[in-house]
Motif scaffolding. Structure first.
Motif, PDB file in Angstrom:
ATOM      1  N   PRO A 399      14.225  -5.690 -25.499  1.00  0.00           N
ATOM      2  CA  PRO A 399      15.333  -4.901 -26.043  1.00  0.00           C
ATOM      3  C   PRO A 399      14.871  -3.713 -26.883  1.00  0.00           C
ATOM      4  CG  PRO A 399      15.821  -7.232 -26.230  1.00  0.00           C
ATOM      5  CD  PRO A 399      14.399  -7.124 -25.759  1.00  0.00           C
ATOM      6  N   MET A 400      13.825  -3.905 -27.690  1.00  0.00           N
ATOM      7  CA  MET A 400      13.348  -2.800 -28.526  1.00  0.00           C
ATOM      8  C   MET A 400      12.779  -1.663 -27.680  1.00  0.00           C
ATOM      9  SD  MET A 400      11.626  -4.712 -31.825  1.00  0.00           S
ATOM     10  CE  MET A 400      10.973  -3.157 -32.443  1.00  0.00           C
ATOM     11  N   ASN A 401      12.168  -2.010 -26.544  1.00  0.00           N
ATOM     12  CA  ASN A 401      11.656  -0.970 -25.642  1.00  0.00           C
ATOM     13  C   ASN A 401      12.773  -0.112 -25.071  1.00  0.00           C
ATOM     14  OD1 ASN A 401       8.991  -1.701 -25.983  1.00  0.00           O
ATOM     15  ND2 ASN A 401       8.912  -2.999 -24.146  1.00  0.00           N
ATOM     16  N   TYR A 402      13.980  -0.657 -25.058  1.00  0.00           N
ATOM     17  CA  TYR A 402      15.136   0.088 -24.542  1.00  0.00           C
ATOM     18  C   TYR A 402      16.041   0.591 -25.664  1.00  0.00           C
ATOM     19  CZ  TYR A 402      13.829  -1.132 -19.803  1.00  0.00           C
ATOM     20  OH  TYR A 402      13.156  -1.231 -18.603  1.00  0.00           O
ATOM     21  N   GLY A 403      15.484   0.672 -26.887  1.00  0.00           N
ATOM     22  CA  GLY A 403      16.186   1.357 -27.957  1.00  0.00           C
ATOM     23  C   GLY A 403      17.003   0.511 -28.900  1.00  0.00           C
ATOM     24  N   VAL A 404      16.993  -0.822 -28.759  1.00  0.00           N
ATOM     25  CA  VAL A 404      17.746  -1.684 -29.663  1.00  0.00           C
ATOM     26  C   VAL A 404      16.995  -1.789 -30.994  1.00  0.00           C
ATOM     27  CG1 VAL A 404      18.715  -3.994 -30.036  1.00  0.00           C
ATOM     28  CG2 VAL A 404      18.709  -2.991 -27.737  1.00  0.00           C
ATOM     29  N   PRO A 405      17.671  -1.567 -32.128  1.00  0.00           N
ATOM     30  CA  PRO A 405      16.996  -1.696 -33.421  1.00  0.00           C
ATOM     31  C   PRO A 405      16.441  -3.105 -33.621  1.00  0.00           C
ATOM     32  CG  PRO A 405      19.119  -0.604 -33.663  1.00  0.00           C
ATOM     33  CD  PRO A 405      19.060  -1.114 -32.262  1.00  0.00           C
ATOM     34  N   LYS A 406      15.315  -3.206 -34.361  1.00  0.00           N
ATOM     35  CA  LYS A 406      14.639  -4.482 -34.529  1.00  0.00           C
ATOM     36  C   LYS A 406      15.537  -5.544 -35.148  1.00  0.00           C
ATOM     37  CE  LYS A 406      10.481  -6.692 -36.341  1.00  0.00           C
ATOM     38  NZ  LYS A 406       9.172  -6.505 -37.014  1.00  0.00           N
ATOM     39  N   ALA A 407      16.296  -5.195 -36.177  1.00  0.00           N
ATOM     40  CA  ALA A 407      17.163  -6.167 -36.851  1.00  0.00           C
ATOM     41  C   ALA A 407      18.208  -6.723 -35.889  1.00  0.00           C
ATOM     42  CB  ALA A 407      17.844  -5.524 -38.057  1.00  0.00           C
ATOM     43  N   GLU A 408      18.780  -5.830 -35.082  1.00  0.00           N
ATOM     44  CA  GLU A 408      19.798  -6.260 -34.111  1.00  0.00           C
ATOM     45  C   GLU A 408      19.176  -7.133 -33.028  1.00  0.00           C
ATOM     46  OE1 GLU A 408      22.746  -4.195 -30.800  1.00  0.00           O
ATOM     47  OE2 GLU A 408      22.151  -3.021 -32.572  1.00  0.00           O
ATOM     48  N   ALA A 409      17.977  -6.742 -32.557  1.00  0.00           N
ATOM     49  CA  ALA A 409      17.292  -7.524 -31.525  1.00  0.00           C
ATOM     50  C   ALA A 409      16.914  -8.899 -32.053  1.00  0.00           C
ATOM     51  CB  ALA A 409      16.043  -6.784 -31.045  1.00  0.00           C
ATOM     52  N   MET A 410      16.468  -8.977 -33.313  1.00  0.00           N
ATOM     53  CA  MET A 410      16.079 -10.259 -33.895  1.00  0.00           C
ATOM     54  C   MET A 410      17.291 -11.173 -34.083  1.00  0.00           C
ATOM     55  SD  MET A 410      13.330 -11.892 -34.695  1.00  0.00           S
ATOM     56  CE  MET A 410      12.015 -10.741 -35.086  1.00  0.00           C
ATOM     57  N   LYS A 411      18.428 -10.581 -34.469  1.00  0.00           N
ATOM     58  CA  LYS A 411      19.657 -11.365 -34.607  1.00  0.00           C
ATOM     59  C   LYS A 411      20.053 -11.964 -33.261  1.00  0.00           C
ATOM     60  CE  LYS A 411      24.547 -11.005 -35.897  1.00  0.00           C
ATOM     61  NZ  LYS A 411      25.637 -10.090 -36.310  1.00  0.00           N
ATOM     62  N   ARG A 412      19.955 -11.145 -32.203  1.00  0.00           N
ATOM     63  CA  ARG A 412      20.271 -11.617 -30.855  1.00  0.00           C
ATOM     64  C   ARG A 412      19.289 -12.717 -30.428  1.00  0.00           C
ATOM     65  NH1 ARG A 412      23.542 -12.533 -26.495  1.00  0.00           N
ATOM     66  NH2 ARG A 412      22.713 -11.743 -24.541  1.00  0.00           N
ATOM     67  N   ALA A 413      18.011 -12.567 -30.786  1.00  0.00           N
ATOM     68  CA  ALA A 413      17.000 -13.572 -30.442  1.00  0.00           C
ATOM     69  C   ALA A 413      17.329 -14.912 -31.072  1.00  0.00           C
ATOM     70  CB  ALA A 413      15.620 -13.098 -30.879  1.00  0.00           C
ATOM     71  N   GLU A 415      20.291 -16.002 -31.923  1.00  0.00           N
ATOM     72  CA  GLU A 415      21.468 -16.534 -31.226  1.00  0.00           C
ATOM     73  C   GLU A 415      21.061 -17.185 -29.906  1.00  0.00           C
ATOM     74  OE1 GLU A 415      23.947 -13.149 -30.754  1.00  0.00           O
ATOM     75  OE2 GLU A 415      24.670 -13.139 -32.845  1.00  0.00           O
ATOM     76  N   LEU A 416      20.181 -16.511 -29.171  1.00  0.00           N
ATOM     77  CA  LEU A 416      19.770 -17.033 -27.867  1.00  0.00           C
ATOM     78  C   LEU A 416      18.939 -18.307 -28.011  1.00  0.00           C
ATOM     79  CD1 LEU A 416      18.928 -13.709 -26.002  1.00  0.00           C
ATOM     80  CD2 LEU A 416      20.757 -15.307 -25.438  1.00  0.00           C
ATOM     81  N   LEU A 417      18.063 -18.358 -28.994  1.00  0.00           N
ATOM     82  CA  LEU A 417      17.274 -19.573 -29.214  1.00  0.00           C
ATOM     83  C   LEU A 417      18.173 -20.745 -29.562  1.00  0.00           C
ATOM     84  CD1 LEU A 417      14.162 -18.172 -31.118  1.00  0.00           C
ATOM     85  CD2 LEU A 417      14.206 -19.171 -28.829  1.00  0.00           C
ATOM     86  N   SER A 418      19.252 -20.482 -30.296  1.00  0.00           N
ATOM     87  CA  SER A 418      20.225 -21.533 -30.592  1.00  0.00           C
ATOM     88  C   SER A 418      20.935 -21.984 -29.321  1.00  0.00           C
ATOM     89  CB  SER A 418      21.240 -21.030 -31.622  1.00  0.00           C
ATOM     90  OG  SER A 418      22.250 -22.001 -31.846  1.00  0.00           O
ATOM     91  N   ARG A 446      14.260 -15.046 -23.362  1.00  0.00           N
ATOM     92  CA  ARG A 446      13.659 -13.706 -23.338  1.00  0.00           C
ATOM     93  C   ARG A 446      14.263 -12.859 -22.217  1.00  0.00           C
ATOM     94  NH1 ARG A 446       7.376 -12.744 -21.957  1.00  0.00           N
ATOM     95  NH2 ARG A 446       8.148 -13.652 -20.016  1.00  0.00           N
ATOM     96  N   ALA A 447      14.459 -13.471 -21.048  1.00  0.00           N
ATOM     97  CA  ALA A 447      15.032 -12.730 -19.923  1.00  0.00           C
ATOM     98  C   ALA A 447      16.488 -12.350 -20.194  1.00  0.00           C
ATOM     99  CB  ALA A 447      14.925 -13.567 -18.646  1.00  0.00           C
ATOM    100  N   VAL A 448      17.258 -13.287 -20.750  1.00  0.00           N
ATOM    101  CA  VAL A 448      18.684 -13.049 -20.990  1.00  0.00           C
ATOM    102  C   VAL A 448      18.889 -12.027 -22.104  1.00  0.00           C
ATOM    103  CG1 VAL A 448      20.842 -14.148 -21.743  1.00  0.00           C
ATOM    104  CG2 VAL A 448      19.361 -15.302 -20.093  1.00  0.00           C
ATOM    105  N   ALA A 449      17.913 -11.896 -23.016  1.00  0.00           N
ATOM    106  CA  ALA A 449      18.021 -10.927 -24.119  1.00  0.00           C
ATOM    107  C   ALA A 449      18.197  -9.499 -23.609  1.00  0.00           C
ATOM    108  CB  ALA A 449      16.784 -11.008 -25.003  1.00  0.00           C
ATOM    109  N   MET A 450      17.804  -9.238 -22.385  1.00  0.00           N
ATOM    110  CA  MET A 450      17.924  -7.896 -21.806  1.00  0.00           C
ATOM    111  C   MET A 450      19.309  -7.643 -21.215  1.00  0.00           C
ATOM    112  SD  MET A 450      15.014  -6.467 -22.320  1.00  0.00           S
ATOM    113  CE  MET A 450      15.070  -5.087 -21.204  1.00  0.00           C
ATOM    114  N   ASN A 451      20.209  -8.654 -21.279  1.00  0.00           N
ATOM    115  CA  ASN A 451      21.543  -8.550 -20.670  1.00  0.00           C
ATOM    116  C   ASN A 451      21.455  -8.131 -19.204  1.00  0.00           C
ATOM    117  OD1 ASN A 451      23.002  -9.159 -23.100  1.00  0.00           O
ATOM    118  ND2 ASN A 451      22.576  -7.073 -23.808  1.00  0.00           N
TER     119      ASN A 451
END
Length: 555
Positions: A399-413, A415-418, A446-451
């Motif tokens: 996600p960060m490689n595609y421009g998602v801010p780190k804080a937002e990407a970590m929050k999503r991570a 959620e997905l791990l849960s 990790r794969a789903v994090a890319m939507n």
């Protein structure tokens, strides 16, 4: 499969008595094996089953005298081979016994075979070490054994290197090497796990034939209950270093006494396909038309020469929220198609459309913006996860490689791990701190994090225990329902395809030979090859979840 008879009153070839094995130099930790007892007689096939970490492989390594002494050590008990306690034997005695009297077939022949020696040389080494045969007689004996294990063109294969052979041929070489001195005990540690169903059937039949000819006692370690149903005389069920149940195969399959055994059996996916799902969305997210991949080589003056056609005229469509399975033997072209779809390799010709966008002829740079729409889950998550970075950093990297801010990407991570059922602290841990099933959950997160619009799962559950496999399949279904992801599912396991796939493609030698709904393909196949695959599926006559044969269930 016709089973060789054995005398249940005869003295055991191998008898494990109250064996306790613990961590070397650590008396405080719980034992790895906690007082287990097992016996195997001449001509008998004993299957040792259980999840990863149950102690199956440790038991086999202890019997062969191959325990890593710096990590594990016997604390008490006996391992009696024809009455001799192997725990008291020195290294020289164990070397004399190994191969000549007892032999082992490992799960992955590519790691067990020497890549810089021909397979013929490697089998000859066994004869050089343990017999006084002349070189000419050694080769003659090896060629005869290679014929016995049904290898084709034995002269050519004798001079071939391991990488020049198929997985099934390499496993046959391992069997020839193990049996050439006619051992009284054969230990087979997951020898068919990574093989497709037809090759698996051939290997199981081969072991059965060799056993019948030589009266070998076989200890077969597996987590595949279908294989157990086909070959076992006696079953020992292991859990966390203990034998929790044992008995004749029919008793274990029809009247399991322990909840753990029932759980193992209930986790085995059925070959009877699930009920068809409503069609849902009509949006086509992946469209493949006349895809072809030809592997070639450079000839004279650098000119390209066409070689193997790995995929020819492959066409299909995949709609949002649906699962399409591609099944077939090794070499059928399944993974080639998946890698072309992912653009990990370039197709020779044909069309690949993701959400209507043609990507087949895109350069590596041009394809980059579109990679977020199609993600892959590989067979071995340990190799696909970077061991040097935390799980959280692995998930947010894309996600960060595609421009998602780190804080937002970590929050999503988080959620997905849960969602995939991992604890909160997993985000700060490293891949080696998780089990195989947990690592696969991380790979899915990790794969789903890319939507993505499409998730390609290439043999994503083939190396997992049946109970963990069931959990991962349920997880994929949940993720699909939550996010509407389309799944392209590559597998050689027809049972898995039956439980997860809406539609199924059957490939043979690079071509699509059958393409229909999963229910139609698995209950009313139209192609001879599909029927052969179904007939080769081990344990196909059993309804494991209900502890009875399918014929009884149908009645």
């Amino acid at each position: 499969m016709t089973k060789p008879s054995f005398d249940p009153t005869s003295a055991p070839v191998l008898e494990v008595k109250d064996l306790v094995i613990g961590l070397t130099g650590d008396d405080k930790s719980s034992p790895v094996l906690n007082g287990i007892s097992i016996s195997i007689r001449a001509g008998e096939t004993v299957c040792l089953v259980g999840e990863s970490g149950s102690g199956k492989s440790v038991t086999s390594l202890a019997a062969m005298g191959l325990l890593p002494r710096q990590a594990l050590e016997p604390r008490s008990g006996e391992i009696l081979f024809e009455g001799e306690d192997l725990l008291k034997a020195d290294a020289g005695r164990m070397r004399a016994l190994r191969t000549k009297s007892m032999a082992m077939i490992f799960q992955e022949p590519m790691t067990a075979l020497n890549p810089v020696l021909t397979v013929g040389q490697q089998i000859c080494e066994v004869l050089q070490e343990h017999t006084k045969l002349a070189a000419s007689d050694q080769k003659k004996t090896v060629l005869e054994m290679m014929r016995e294990v049904h290898l084709p063109d034995v002269e050519r294969i004798f001079g071939s290197y391991p990488h020049q052979l198929s997985g099934g041929q390499r496993q046959r070489i391992m069997i020839a090497m193990a049996l050439i001195l006619k051992p009284k005990l054969l230990i087979a540690d997951e020898p068919t796990t990574a093989l497709d169903v037809t090759t698996q059937k051939q290997i199981l039949k081969l072991i059965d034939e060799m056993q019948e000819k030589q009266g070998t006692a076989v200890l077969f370690i597996t987590h595949d209950m279908g294989v157990v149903a086909e070959i076992a005389d006696t079953v020992y069920v292991m859990n966390r270093g203990n034998v929790v149940e044992n008995g004749p195969i029919d008793a274990i399959l029809t009247e399991p006494l322990r909840d753990y055994t029932r759980k193992l059996l209930s986790s085995v996916p059925s070959l009877v396909p699930r009920a068809p799902r409503p069609h849902g969305s009509s949006e086509v997210v992946l469209s493949i038309t006349e895809l072809e991949k030809v592997y070639g080589k450079k000839g004279w003056f650098g000119k390209f020469e066409a070689g193997t056609k790995a995929a020819t005229d492959v066409s299909f469509t995949l709609k949002k929220g649906r699962t399409l399975g591609i099944v077939g033997e090794s070499g059928s072209g399944k993974s080639t198609v998946a890698r072309c779809v992912m653009r990990l390799i370039d197709p020779t010709s044909g069309s690949i459309r993701i959400g209507g966008q043609e990507i087949a002829d895109f350069s590596r740079r041009a394809i980059q913006p579109h990679r977020q729409h199609i993600q892959m889950v590989f067979q071995d998550p340990y190799r696909s996860l970077n061991p040097r970075i935390t799980v959280g950093d692995s998930i947010i990297e894309g996600p960060m490689n595609y421009g998602v801010p780190k804080a937002e990407a970590m929050k999503r991570a988080r959620e997905l791990l849960s969602i995939v059922g991992l604890p909160d602290d997993a985000i700060k841990r490293y891949p080696h701190q998780f089990s195989g099933g947990q690592r696969q959950r991380i790979a899915i997160a990790r794969a789903v994090a890319m939507n993505p619009k499409v998730l390609v799962a290439d043999e994503a559950v083939s190396a997992l225990d049946v109970s963990v496999q069931a959990q991962v399949l349920d997880l994929l279904a949940d993720m699909q329902e939550k996010f509407g992801i389309a799944i392209l599912f590559i597998t050689h396991d027809l049972r898995v395809a039956a439980q997860i796939c809406d539609d199924v493609i059957v490939m043979q030698k690079g071509r699509v030979v059958e393409y229909a709904t999963g229910h139609a393909v698995l209950t009313n196949p139209t192609h001879t090859y599909t029927r052969q695959l179904i007939d080769a599926a081990p344990g196909r006559h059993w309804d494991f979840a209900n502890f009875r044969p399918l014929e009884t269930n149908a009645a």
